[in-house]
Design an enzyme around this catalytic site. Structure first.
Site, PDB file in Angstrom:
ATOM      1  N   GLY A 270       0.801  -1.216   0.000  1.00 60.58           N
ATOM      2  CA  GLY A 270       0.000   0.000   0.000  1.00 60.58           C
ATOM      3  C   GLY A 270       0.835   1.268   0.000  1.00 60.58           C
ATOM      4  O   GLY A 270       0.532   2.230  -0.716  1.00 60.58           O
TER       5      GLY A 270
ATOM      6  N   ASN B  41      -8.665   3.937   7.677  1.00 56.88           N
ATOM      7  CA  ASN B  41      -8.092   2.823   8.427  1.00 56.88           C
ATOM      8  C   ASN B  41      -8.241   2.961   9.936  1.00 56.88           C
ATOM      9  O   ASN B  41      -8.119   1.983  10.646  1.00 56.88           O
ATOM     10  CB  ASN B  41      -6.610   2.642   8.067  1.00 56.88           C
ATOM     11  CG  ASN B  41      -5.829   3.930   8.119  1.00 56.88           C
ATOM     12  OD1 ASN B  41      -6.208   4.930   7.507  1.00 56.88           O
ATOM     13  ND2 ASN B  41      -4.745   3.946   8.856  1.00 56.88           N
TER      14      ASN B  41
ATOM     15  N   GLN C 293      -8.139  -0.334   2.723  1.00 59.53           N
ATOM     16  CA  GLN C 293      -9.061  -0.894   3.722  1.00 59.53           C
ATOM     17  C   GLN C 293     -10.381  -1.353   3.103  1.00 59.53           C
ATOM     18  O   GLN C 293     -11.166  -2.040   3.757  1.00 59.53           O
ATOM     19  CB  GLN C 293      -9.372   0.149   4.805  1.00 59.53           C
ATOM     20  CG  GLN C 293      -8.185   0.494   5.689  1.00 59.53           C
ATOM     21  CD  GLN C 293      -7.792  -0.636   6.645  1.00 59.53           C
ATOM     22  OE1 GLN C 293      -8.625  -1.463   7.034  1.00 59.53           O
ATOM     23  NE2 GLN C 293      -6.532  -0.668   7.031  1.00 59.53           N
TER      24      GLN C 293
ATOM     25  N   SER D 106      -3.315  -3.310  -0.900  1.00 57.56           N
ATOM     26  CA  SER D 106      -2.258  -4.026  -0.177  1.00 57.56           C
ATOM     27  C   SER D 106      -2.782  -5.392   0.250  1.00 57.56           C
ATOM     28  O   SER D 106      -3.828  -5.488   0.899  1.00 57.56           O
ATOM     29  CB  SER D 106      -1.862  -3.219   1.057  1.00 57.56           C
ATOM     30  OG  SER D 106      -0.938  -3.949   1.826  1.00 57.56           O
TER      31      SER D 106
ATOM     32  N   HIS E 293      -1.889  -7.706   2.465  1.00 54.86           N
ATOM     33  CA  HIS E 293      -1.991  -8.190   3.856  1.00 54.86           C
ATOM     34  C   HIS E 293      -3.180  -7.617   4.611  1.00 54.86           C
ATOM     35  O   HIS E 293      -3.461  -8.020   5.730  1.00 54.86           O
ATOM     36  CB  HIS E 293      -0.677  -7.972   4.617  1.00 54.86           C
ATOM     37  CG  HIS E 293      -0.374  -6.562   5.025  1.00 54.86           C
ATOM     38  ND1 HIS E 293      -0.477  -6.137   6.324  1.00 54.86           N
ATOM     39  CD2 HIS E 293       0.044  -5.490   4.311  1.00 54.86           C
ATOM     40  CE1 HIS E 293      -0.122  -4.856   6.399  1.00 54.86           C
ATOM     41  NE2 HIS E 293       0.198  -4.443   5.190  1.00 54.86           N
TER      42      HIS E 293
ATOM     43  N   THR F 267      12.349  -7.871 -10.172  1.00 55.87           N
ATOM     44  CA  THR F 267      11.814  -9.222 -10.368  1.00 55.87           C
ATOM     45  C   THR F 267      10.508  -9.354  -9.586  1.00 55.87           C
ATOM     46  O   THR F 267      10.449  -9.013  -8.409  1.00 55.87           O
ATOM     47  CB  THR F 267      12.842 -10.267  -9.876  1.00 55.87           C
ATOM     48  OG1 THR F 267      14.057 -10.051 -10.593  1.00 55.87           O
ATOM     49  CG2 THR F 267      12.341 -11.682 -10.100  1.00 55.87           C
TER      50      THR F 267
ATOM     51  N   CYS G  33       1.016   2.335  12.379  1.00 58.21           N
ATOM     52  CA  CYS G  33       2.150   3.167  11.984  1.00 58.21           C
ATOM     53  C   CYS G  33       2.524   4.126  13.092  1.00 58.21           C
ATOM     54  O   CYS G  33       3.596   4.692  13.103  1.00 58.21           O
ATOM     55  CB  CYS G  33       1.799   3.971  10.748  1.00 58.21           C
ATOM     56  SG  CYS G  33       0.815   3.045   9.614  1.00 58.21           S
TER      57      CYS G  33
HETATM   58  C1  LIG Z   1      -2.072  -0.398   5.751  1.00 55.07           C
HETATM   59  C2  LIG Z   1      -2.448   0.781   4.932  1.00 55.07           C
HETATM   60  C3  LIG Z   1      -1.559   1.326   3.998  1.00 55.07           C
HETATM   61  C4  LIG Z   1      -0.143   0.829   3.848  1.00 55.07           C
HETATM   62  O1  LIG Z   1      -0.076  -0.452   3.292  1.00 55.07           O
HETATM   63  P1  LIG Z   1       1.259  -1.319   3.459  1.00 55.07           P
HETATM   64  O2  LIG Z   1       1.059  -2.454   2.526  1.00 55.07           O
HETATM   65  O3  LIG Z   1       1.303  -1.738   4.887  1.00 55.07           O
HETATM   66  O4  LIG Z   1       2.404  -0.449   3.065  1.00 55.07           O
HETATM   67  C5  LIG Z   1      -1.985   2.390   3.234  1.00 55.07           C
HETATM   68  N1  LIG Z   1      -3.224   2.889   3.366  1.00 55.07           N
HETATM   69  C6  LIG Z   1      -4.118   2.394   4.241  1.00 55.07           C
HETATM   70  C7  LIG Z   1      -5.490   2.968   4.319  1.00 55.07           C
HETATM   71  C8  LIG Z   1      -3.755   1.318   5.065  1.00 55.07           C
HETATM   72  O5  LIG Z   1      -4.637   0.845   5.941  1.00 55.07           O
END
Ligand SMILES: *Cc1c(COP(=O)(O)O)cnc(C)c1O
Length: 383
Positions: free
Chosen positions: A71, A150, A178, A198, A200, A236, A324
């Protein structure tokens, strides 16, 4: 001790389907996807199949999906280069409740001479579409407003903002990190040119994500090297991560409605308990325009950091603000932006669910929460 994880907005566990899809790419399919031999072709097949799956889920063409490291990279790319995509327009519009990946990219743009407007949300965290309309000028090249927040889970009027940007010929980026898996994401309907995701956050692996770049949008590279991703993002490909992300997204999308209904049910039961049982408790954000798995609660006179440590000792994982900011003394910029003062912001706790969070777990968590809020108030009664 049985532990209860309520920090899915920070990161979610890898789904079984994603892991199974990934395993061959971590073992026998180790070729470089750009290599022409059979090992390479095998990896390439996985990467391109994943691109097709992701495009299908969000209503895009496969050649509009660009794989990234997550993200933060997608947001930085979209903002830093999206702001330059329209010649000589040096004004960017964003909101005060964006993720730091967007906000700090905007700060970097300001240092380079761009002007940035940070739109204020209303008390629920909503950015009124009209505020975007009013802020757009001759010089505006990019608007960046997130699909869902988030911290407080607030949903933004993306389609309306998309229409305004189209009328005014301004690029529109949304951070949908999100929102994927929680809301229907269709890039055409939303009217976005750029969309960040993102893996995860929807039960895929960490360290992989994508940026949707609408056909015809001239976005320069930020990572230089080989010709991967149409020469726009070198390196890669993370084949295992990419196939895992696609499998997780497919599964999240296929089960989205039932997952959301379940999360809403558990979340609302938790909220009911809190409101009934804990005096001086408040919900931050909107009651209605909200992600189904998000609860952000404020407890008068309570230090949220101390509360979170107590919950952790009881096996419950929650957070204050976003991950964060863990360890930072700074209070949430999102809570400040919706009008809370420093003390109120510092007494807020975020609990975020997944479809696997059971009603029992949710209710156990708020029962422990209540116990700790009560004992903290006895220890240190507020004036
Ligand atoms: C977690 C998050 C990100 C960052 O994503 P990462 O893959 O952890 O760098 C960016 N924006 C929002 C709204 C998020 O919740």
């Amino acid at each position: 001790m049985k532990r209860i994880y309520l920090d899915h907005a920070a990161s979610s566990p890898l789904s079984k389907a994603a892991l199974e899809k990934m395993l061959p790419y971590l073992t026998e399919n180790y070729g470089n996807p750009s290599a022409i031999h059979a090992f390479g072709r095998e990896a390439r097949r996985g990467v391109e199949e994943a691109r097709g799956t992701i495009a299908d889920v969000i209503g895009a063409h496969p050649d509009e999906i660009y794989f990234t490291s997550g993200g933060s990279e997608s947001d930085s790319w979209a903002v830093m280069e999206g702001s330059r995509a329209k010649d000589r327009r040096m004004h960017v519009i964003t909101s005060a409740v964006e993720h730091k990946a967007v906000l700090n990219s905007c700060r970097a743009l300001e240092k380079q001479g761009f002007r940035v407007t940070y739109l204020a949300p209303d008390a629920d965290g909503v950015i009124p579409a009209n505020a975007v309309r009013d802020a757009i000028g001759e010089n505006t090249g990019l608007v960046s407003v997130m699909t869902a927040n988030n911290e407080i889970g607030t949903l933004q009027p993306i389609e309306e903002i998309g229409e305004i940007c189209a009328e005014r010929n301004v690029l529109f980026h949304t951070d949908a990190v999100q929102a994927l898996g929680a809301l229907p994401i269709r890039v055409e309907k939303m009217g976005v040119h750029l969309l960040s995701a993102s893996a995860h956050k929807f039960h895929g692996p960490k360290g992989v994500g994508f940026l949707y770049i609408r056909r015809g949008v001239k976005l320069q590279s930020r990572i230089f090297g080989g010709q991967q991703e149409h020469g726009r993002r070198a390196g890669t490909e993370n084949a295992a991560g990419i196939v895992g992300m696609a499998a997780a997204l497919r599964e999240a999308e296929d089960r989205r409605e039932q997952n959301c209904a379940h999360m809403r049910f558990v979340r609302d039961a938790m909220l009911c308990f809190v409101m009934r049982e804990i005096p001086g408790a408040h919900l931050n954000g909107s009651f209605t325009k909200r992600l189904p798995g998000n609860l952000n609660l404020r407890f008068d006179g309570i230090d949220a950091q101390a509360l979170i440590m107590r919950l952790d000792m009881a096996g419950i994982a929650a957070s204050a603000g976003s991950a964060c900011m863990a360890g930072a003394v700074e209070v949430s910029h999102v809570l400040r932006a919706v009008g809370l003062d420093g003390d109120a912001a510092a007494s807020s706790v975020r609990l975020t669910l997944s479809a696997d969070t059971t009603l029992e777990e949710g209710l156990e968590a708020v029962r422990v929460l209540k116990e700790n809020v009560f004992s903290m108030r006895l220890l240190c009664p507020s004036p």
